[in-house]
Design a protein around this motif. Sequence first.
Motif, short mmCIF file in Angstrom:
data_model
loop_
_atom_site.label_atom_id
_atom_site.label_comp_id
_atom_site.label_asym_id
_atom_site.label_seq_id
_atom_site.Cartn_x
_atom_site.Cartn_y
_atom_site.Cartn_z
N MET A 15 0.83 -1.19 0.00
CA MET A 15 0.00 0.00 0.00
C MET A 15 0.87 1.24 0.00
O MET A 15 1.90 1.29 0.64
CB MET A 15 -0.91 0.02 1.23
N ARG A 16 0.42 2.26 -0.70
CA ARG A 16 1.15 3.51 -0.78
C ARG A 16 0.67 4.44 0.33
O ARG A 16 -0.50 4.67 0.50
CB ARG A 16 0.89 4.16 -2.13
N LYS A 17 1.59 4.95 1.12
CA LYS A 17 1.23 5.88 2.16
C LYS A 17 0.99 7.26 1.55
O LYS A 17 1.83 7.78 0.82
CB LYS A 17 2.35 5.96 3.19
N PRO A 28 13.28 7.77 7.32
CA PRO A 28 13.54 8.01 5.90
C PRO A 28 13.70 9.48 5.60
O PRO A 28 13.37 10.34 6.43
CB PRO A 28 12.29 7.45 5.22
N ALA A 29 14.18 9.79 4.42
CA ALA A 29 14.36 11.18 4.01
C ALA A 29 13.01 11.88 3.91
O ALA A 29 11.98 11.25 3.66
CB ALA A 29 15.08 11.23 2.66
N ALA A 30 13.04 13.19 4.14
CA ALA A 30 11.81 13.98 4.05
C ALA A 30 11.19 13.82 2.67
O ALA A 30 11.90 13.80 1.65
CB ALA A 30 12.12 15.45 4.31
N GLY A 31 9.87 13.70 2.65
CA GLY A 31 9.17 13.55 1.38
C GLY A 31 9.02 12.12 0.91
O GLY A 31 8.38 11.86 -0.11
N THR A 32 9.57 11.16 1.66
CA THR A 32 9.44 9.76 1.29
C THR A 32 7.99 9.31 1.42
O THR A 32 7.33 9.59 2.42
CB THR A 32 10.33 8.87 2.19
N GLY A 89 19.56 -0.50 4.86
CA GLY A 89 18.71 0.59 4.39
C GLY A 89 17.72 0.19 3.33
O GLY A 89 17.01 1.05 2.78
N ALA A 90 17.63 -1.11 3.01
CA ALA A 90 16.68 -1.56 1.99
C ALA A 90 15.26 -1.62 2.52
O ALA A 90 14.30 -1.45 1.78
CB ALA A 90 17.09 -2.93 1.46
N VAL A 91 15.12 -1.86 3.82
CA VAL A 91 13.81 -1.94 4.48
C VAL A 91 13.76 -0.88 5.57
O VAL A 91 14.70 -0.73 6.35
CB VAL A 91 13.58 -3.35 5.07
N LEU A 92 12.66 -0.12 5.60
CA LEU A 92 12.48 0.91 6.63
C LEU A 92 11.98 0.31 7.94
O LEU A 92 12.36 0.75 9.02
CB LEU A 92 11.49 1.96 6.14
N ALA A 93 11.09 -0.66 7.83
CA ALA A 93 10.51 -1.27 9.02
C ALA A 93 9.82 -2.56 8.62
O ALA A 93 9.44 -2.75 7.46
CB ALA A 93 9.51 -0.32 9.68
N ALA A 103 11.14 2.23 1.14
CA ALA A 103 11.04 3.62 0.69
C ALA A 103 10.32 3.74 -0.65
O ALA A 103 9.72 4.77 -0.95
CB ALA A 103 12.43 4.25 0.59
N ASN A 104 10.38 2.69 -1.45
CA ASN A 104 9.73 2.69 -2.76
C ASN A 104 9.54 1.24 -3.19
O ASN A 104 9.94 0.30 -2.50
CB ASN A 104 10.57 3.46 -3.79
N MET A 105 8.92 1.05 -4.36
CA MET A 105 8.64 -0.31 -4.81
C MET A 105 9.91 -1.08 -5.15
O MET A 105 9.94 -2.31 -5.08
CB MET A 105 7.69 -0.29 -6.01
#
Length: 239
Positions: free
Chosen positions: A1-3, A161-165, A203-207, A230-232
């Motif tokens: 799902m996209r946040k 993550p970086a701002a805007g992620t 850093g490949a997985v945020l959580a 962070a992305n797909m």
Amino acid sequence: MRKLILGFLTVLLLCCAAAAQQAAPPQPLTFYYDYKVNPGKEEEFMNLVKTVGAPVRDKLMADGVILAWGLETPILRYPGGTTHLIWFTVANYAGVEKVLDGMGAQLAKLAAEDAKAADAARARKQQPAMSTAERTREVFDMSKTRDWLTRDLVSGFAQPPAAGTLPVTRYNFVKVKPGKGPDYRRAWEKYNKPVFDKLVADGAVLAYGMAAEDVKTDGDFTHFIWIATANMAGGDKVK
């Protein structure tokens, strides 16, 4: 799902990073609301979120009751399925109660304000604006809203993550045979957790987390694994 609402996963990561140092209560609870928004009403749904629920959740997060909250939409659609999902995470059931009480108070306040505004409009011989309750009924099918209450049994978190992620979360649902829950968890922690911990470190997985319904409402699954990237493209590294 996209946040869709960013910043909340960041807060989740910050809170959980602090938890490792401050011994915060383990195995937090997450309350999910599944919504089916009517076609063409997506923008109005977002407006309702921002004006009705977000102020309550932001205030309770500032007070330390809510650890994190967010809004998601599915990337994969299916007929009659959920279109939007709102979740909030708290440490315990007292936190769930405070959030639900806060939402109830917010709705009562808005209803009183709507009634006052409607009386003023009628006194001016004008058509009253739609109330919050009327807008809600127009935006989504309330009969198809579904609630879930889950508990994280195992979890891991990276740096914020970086701002805007706009993170992507994948949910893998599993149905474990009766009486085999503890065995499944031990096997998962032995074989899968080290892989996820390495992906977090890289850093490949945020959580990530292993969760189960704390109040059982569904027989189609017993556990589910959630993975935020962070992305797909992060999904490639997970595979």
